[in-house]
Motif scaffolding. Structure first.
Motif, PDB file in Angstrom:
ATOM      1  N   ILE A   1       0.838  -1.205   0.000  1.00 36.48           N
ATOM      2  CA  ILE A   1       0.000   0.000   0.000  1.00 36.48           C
ATOM      3  C   ILE A   1       0.875   1.258   0.000  1.00 36.48           C
ATOM      4  O   ILE A   1       0.625   2.201  -0.755  1.00 36.48           O
ATOM      5  CB  ILE A   1      -0.942  -0.006   1.222  1.00 36.48           C
ATOM      6  CG1 ILE A   1      -2.015  -1.076   1.075  1.00 36.48           C
ATOM      7  CG2 ILE A   1      -1.591   1.368   1.420  1.00 36.48           C
ATOM      8  CD1 ILE A   1      -2.885  -1.271   2.303  1.00 36.48           C
ATOM      9  N   TYR A   2       1.892   1.251   0.832  1.00 33.60           N
ATOM     10  CA  TYR A   2       2.746   2.434   0.964  1.00 33.60           C
ATOM     11  C   TYR A   2       3.478   2.752  -0.345  1.00 33.60           C
ATOM     12  O   TYR A   2       3.583   3.929  -0.730  1.00 33.60           O
ATOM     13  CB  TYR A   2       3.753   2.203   2.089  1.00 33.60           C
ATOM     14  CG  TYR A   2       4.684   3.361   2.315  1.00 33.60           C
ATOM     15  CD1 TYR A   2       4.246   4.508   2.978  1.00 33.60           C
ATOM     16  CD2 TYR A   2       6.002   3.325   1.858  1.00 33.60           C
ATOM     17  CE1 TYR A   2       5.090   5.583   3.187  1.00 33.60           C
ATOM     18  CE2 TYR A   2       6.854   4.395   2.060  1.00 33.60           C
ATOM     19  CZ  TYR A   2       6.403   5.519   2.732  1.00 33.60           C
ATOM     20  OH  TYR A   2       7.243   6.584   2.925  1.00 33.60           O
ATOM     21  N   PHE A   3       3.956   1.720  -1.033  1.00 33.37           N
ATOM     22  CA  PHE A   3       4.751   1.949  -2.240  1.00 33.37           C
ATOM     23  C   PHE A   3       3.913   1.887  -3.528  1.00 33.37           C
ATOM     24  O   PHE A   3       4.466   2.033  -4.619  1.00 33.37           O
ATOM     25  CB  PHE A   3       5.877   0.911  -2.336  1.00 33.37           C
ATOM     26  CG  PHE A   3       6.958   1.107  -1.310  1.00 33.37           C
ATOM     27  CD1 PHE A   3       7.860   2.163  -1.422  1.00 33.37           C
ATOM     28  CD2 PHE A   3       7.074   0.261  -0.225  1.00 33.37           C
ATOM     29  CE1 PHE A   3       8.857   2.355  -0.482  1.00 33.37           C
ATOM     30  CE2 PHE A   3       8.069   0.436   0.721  1.00 33.37           C
ATOM     31  CZ  PHE A   3       8.962   1.492   0.596  1.00 33.37           C
ATOM     32  N   SER A   4       2.614   1.684  -3.415  1.00 38.98           N
ATOM     33  CA  SER A   4       1.772   1.555  -4.611  1.00 38.98           C
ATOM     34  C   SER A   4       1.701   2.878  -5.370  1.00 38.98           C
ATOM     35  O   SER A   4       1.612   3.948  -4.770  1.00 38.98           O
ATOM     36  CB  SER A   4       0.365   1.099  -4.224  1.00 38.98           C
ATOM     37  OG  SER A   4      -0.242   2.028  -3.356  1.00 38.98           O
ATOM     38  N   ASN A   5       1.747   2.770  -6.678  1.00 39.10           N
ATOM     39  CA  ASN A   5       1.640   3.959  -7.525  1.00 39.10           C
ATOM     40  C   ASN A   5       0.487   3.857  -8.514  1.00 39.10           C
ATOM     41  O   ASN A   5       0.363   4.673  -9.421  1.00 39.10           O
ATOM     42  CB  ASN A   5       2.958   4.211  -8.278  1.00 39.10           C
ATOM     43  CG  ASN A   5       3.393   2.994  -9.077  1.00 39.10           C
ATOM     44  OD1 ASN A   5       2.633   2.031  -9.246  1.00 39.10           O
ATOM     45  ND2 ASN A   5       4.634   3.025  -9.564  1.00 39.10           N
ATOM     46  N   ASN A   6      -0.359   2.839  -8.337  1.00 39.37           N
ATOM     47  CA  ASN A   6      -1.572   2.715  -9.146  1.00 39.37           C
ATOM     48  C   ASN A   6      -2.629   1.976  -8.329  1.00 39.37           C
ATOM     49  O   ASN A   6      -2.323   1.340  -7.314  1.00 39.37           O
ATOM     50  CB  ASN A   6      -1.296   2.002 -10.481  1.00 39.37           C
ATOM     51  CG  ASN A   6      -0.706   0.619 -10.288  1.00 39.37           C
ATOM     52  OD1 ASN A   6      -1.370  -0.296  -9.794  1.00 39.37           O
ATOM     53  ND2 ASN A   6       0.571   0.465 -10.658  1.00 39.37           N
ATOM     54  N   PHE A   7      -3.867   2.070  -8.783  1.00 35.16           N
ATOM     55  CA  PHE A   7      -4.980   1.515  -8.010  1.00 35.16           C
ATOM     56  C   PHE A   7      -4.900  -0.001  -7.883  1.00 35.16           C
ATOM     57  O   PHE A   7      -5.224  -0.567  -6.828  1.00 35.16           O
ATOM     58  CB  PHE A   7      -6.310   1.916  -8.655  1.00 35.16           C
ATOM     59  CG  PHE A   7      -7.504   1.393  -7.924  1.00 35.16           C
ATOM     60  CD1 PHE A   7      -7.791   1.824  -6.633  1.00 35.16           C
ATOM     61  CD2 PHE A   7      -8.341   0.458  -8.523  1.00 35.16           C
ATOM     62  CE1 PHE A   7      -8.895   1.328  -5.950  1.00 35.16           C
ATOM     63  CE2 PHE A   7      -9.451  -0.039  -7.836  1.00 35.16           C
ATOM     64  CZ  PHE A   7      -9.731   0.404  -6.553  1.00 35.16           C
ATOM     65  N   ALA A   8      -4.477  -0.680  -8.945  1.00 28.42           N
ATOM     66  CA  ALA A   8      -4.389  -2.139  -8.904  1.00 28.42           C
ATOM     67  C   ALA A   8      -3.430  -2.606  -7.812  1.00 28.42           C
ATOM     68  O   ALA A   8      -3.734  -3.537  -7.044  1.00 28.42           O
ATOM     69  CB  ALA A   8      -3.949  -2.677 -10.262  1.00 28.42           C
TER      70      ALA A   8
END
Length: 224
Positions: free
Chosen positions: A110-117
């Protein structure tokens, strides 16, 4: 007479290790409580209109926000269905540790996510872990406590999820919400560090034929 002799023996036993184990399980459940409300506490900031360079939480459309919240009960249920069989096959301690590993991994994604998927992958993992680990502490408490300890420690263990929810609300009252992910993942990390001292259920060990190991655990739990 037999029940009285059992109670007399239990009165003579030391309770310190049982209470220490109960405290560890309390920590585990407070982490689950924080996971349960994480989405609700952060959703406002995902929907907040702000400059992109000032944004910490990924912007979510109305449909994305709906999906972000609605997967909680489904994956929680799926995790809870699999949690008890896993505890019966692998043991209580490995199941509890796996739950917190999934929590940390999910929050890291979650912290490193850069897109919704990718965000939903992390969210799904934490929601699954929430259900996966929710029943095991109650089972372990019932299997390690004496007759006198069982009721109060079971009640406190049940309440610990509510304390975790309250702690998360209190945290965002005192600190910026963007730091909540570190607080919640930190609870799981602390549990993992201390889980080295967590006993395996002697009931589980006996069913697996590990009688001597179960006896050692019993002696430690009873201060013998």
């Amino acid at each position: 007479m037999a029940s009285e002799s059992i109670l007399d023996l239990q009165k003579q036993s030391s309770s310190s290790y049982v209470y220490f184990t109960a405290a560890l399980l309390f920590l585990h459940n407070t982490g689950l409580g924080g996971c349960f409300v994480y989405g609700g506490l952060t959703l406002f900031y995902h929907r907040e209109e702000t400059q992109e360079e000032d944004r910490f939480f990924m912007y979510l459309t109305e449909d994305e926000a709906s999906n972000y919240m609605s997967i909680v009960p489904l994956l929680n249920l799926f995790g809870s269905i699999l949690g008890y069989p896993a505890a019966e096959y692998f043991g209580r301690k490995p199941t509890l540790m796996a739950t917190n590993v999934m929590q940390i991994l999910g929050f890291s994604i979650i912290y490193f996510s850069n897109n919704f998927a990718l965000l939903m992958v992390g969210r799904s993992l934490t929601c699954f872990a929430l259900g996966f680990g929710v029943m095991v502490p109650f089972v372990l408490i019932s299997e390690i406590t004496t007759i006198k300890q069982r009721a109060p420690l079971s009640v406190i263990n049940t309440q610990s999820i509510s304390y975790g929810i309250l702690a998360s609300f209190f945290f965002v009252y005192l600190f910026p919400t963007k730091y909540l992910i570190f607080f919640t993942a930190g609870e799981s990390a602390l549990f993992l560090i201390l889980s080295f001292f967590l006993p395996e259920s002697p009931h589980f060990l006996i069913r697996k034929g590990k009688i001597q190991e179960a006896e050692k655990v019993y002696r430690k739990l009873r201060g013998k």
